[in-house]
Design an enzyme around this catalytic site. Structure first.
Site: not given
Ligand code: CP3
Length: 351
Positions: A24, A28, A37, A73, A150
């Site tokens: 990640r 943010r 964003r 994602d 999910y």
């Molecule tokens: O690693 C990276 O920088 C690449 C981008 C990436 C994102 N999601 C961006 C993202 C990757 C590899 C993921 C994978 C992902 N997404 C997982 C597996 C990794 C883990 O954390 O276990 C999971 C479970 C998800 C599902 C997901 N997407 C969730 C639970 C959330 C909300 C959590 C949050 O932080 O708000 C997201 C949204 C998400 N995916 C964001 C980002 C940058 C936040 C989006 C935003 O509001 O700007």
């Protein structure tokens, strides 16, 4: 790129120092991410190759990490299979219509990755052009079990009531769902590599929910199939079973190059149990980055020491970086690995 630090470490080849990236890393906690964003929804960002490229590159400039990871994602795959997905502010991802019936299962589409997820392939191509040979690009997907969780729960969940019900009451349905997801993921990962992804990480974020038998049947078995189907020379495959560390020994069956460790596992134990089969990635507790930079340095050094001479270690956090981590702490983590890890190799050689 096959001679990059990251790729060599994934294949357990000698490196002069330990490579580092952060799960990640585009997110943010970076003011520059929040600036992009502010003008776009998360969905627009990952569906627009220009924006995905811009934020993928941010942590390279800001932190100097040794690998880039595609900005996208894991839930784009269920979306492409026909499930309506929304990212709600402050609530995370939510499926409008969680998968709860056999009929819904029948209605799922098989993903045609180059058609249904073309925006991902366009982003990969554009990121590769922008990267040149600076650092390699990691592609990724969610593991079948985690995506099934999910899809059935509909989003984050407290007790995982619905997926657990399937696991114990309708394992046949769960297996069917997992097989269908796996088929789509095979096509998706192959398309990512065709587009230019130089490594693939499989995120099994909910592996830790399972009992031992369930882990074998619903997590490990489909991942084994996925890894075998997407294997290509020169492209390392990383499996990250978050919370699945009780089952480390079972991972020995996998044809993966790298196993991602969360912070609950002792790297020395992991090395012993996996007996050098894999490179290991991880594993500093992401909340350690709430400490001051000088403390982060000490915690990071301790982590480096746990990985011995550092050969076959890809440094990372034990899970994704949190949205309110100070950038200085993330930088201290990366900088400590890059400046101090070479010394572990010398010490071991001398000793
Ligand atoms: O690693 C990276 O920088 C690449 C981008 C990436 C994102 N999601 C961006 C993202 C990757 C590899 C993921 C994978 C992902 N997404 C997982 C597996 C990794 C883990 O954390 O276990 C999971 C479970 C998800 C599902 C997901 N997407 C969730 C639970 C959330 C909300 C959590 C949050 O932080 O708000 C997201 C949204 C998400 N995916 C964001 C980002 C940058 C936040 C989006 C935003 O509001 O700007």
């Amino acid at each position: 790129m096959t001679d990059s630090l990251f790729i060599r470490a994934c294949f357990k080849q000698p490196t002069e120092r330990t490579p580092v990236w952060i799960m990640r890393q585009a997110g943010r906690y970076l003011p520059q991410y929040r600036a992009v964003r502010a003008g776009h929804s998360f969905t627009d960002m990952y569906k627009t190759p220009d924006l995905a490229t811009e934020v993928t590159l941010q942590p390279l400039d800001i932190l100097g990490v040794d690998a880039a990871i595609l900005f996208s994602d894991i839930l784009v795959v269920p979306e492409a299979m026909g499930m309506e997905l929304n990212f709600l502010e402050g609530k995370g991802p939510v499926f409008a219509d969680p998968l709860r019936t056999e009929q819904q299962l029948k209605n799922l589409n098989a993903v045609e990755a180059t058609r249904d997820l073309d925006f991902v392939m366009q982003a990969i191509k554009q990121i590769r052009r922008a990267l040149g040979d600076r650092v390699p690009l990691i592609g990724f997907c969610g593991a079948p079990w985690t995506l099934a969780t999910y899809m059935v729960e509909g989003g984050a969940s407290r007790n995982y009531r619905h997926i657990k019900e399937w696991r114990f009451k309708r394992p046949d349905l769960l297996e069917n769902l997992i097989n269908r997801i796996t088929e789509s993921l095979i096509a998706y990962c192959r398309a990512q590599m065709d587009a230019g992804a130089q490594a693939i990480q499989i995120f099994d974020s909910w592996a830790g929910l399972l009992d031992a038998e369930g882990f074998e049947r619903f997590a490990l078995k489909p991942v084994k199939k996925l890894l075998a189907a997407i294997r290509r020379p020169g492209v390392p495959l990383i499996y990250f079973p978050k919370g699945g560390m009780l089952w480390l020994e079972k991972l020995n069956q996998l044809d993966a190059d790298v196993i991602g460790l969360d912070w609950n596992v002792d790297p020395v134990e992991a090395q012993r149990i996996t007996a050098g089969r894999f490179a290991l990635q991880g594993n500093l507790d992401p909340t350690a980055l709430y400490a001051d930079p000088e403390q982060v340095r000490r915690h990071t050094l301790k982590m480096l020491a746990a990985f011995g001479d550092g050969t076959g270690h890809v440094a990372n956090l034990g899970h994704g970086i949190l949205p309110d981590i100070p950038v200085e702490s993330a930088r201290a983590f990366v900088e400590t690995i890059q400046s101090e890890s070479a010394a572990f190799r010398k010490t071991e050689q001398a000793g």
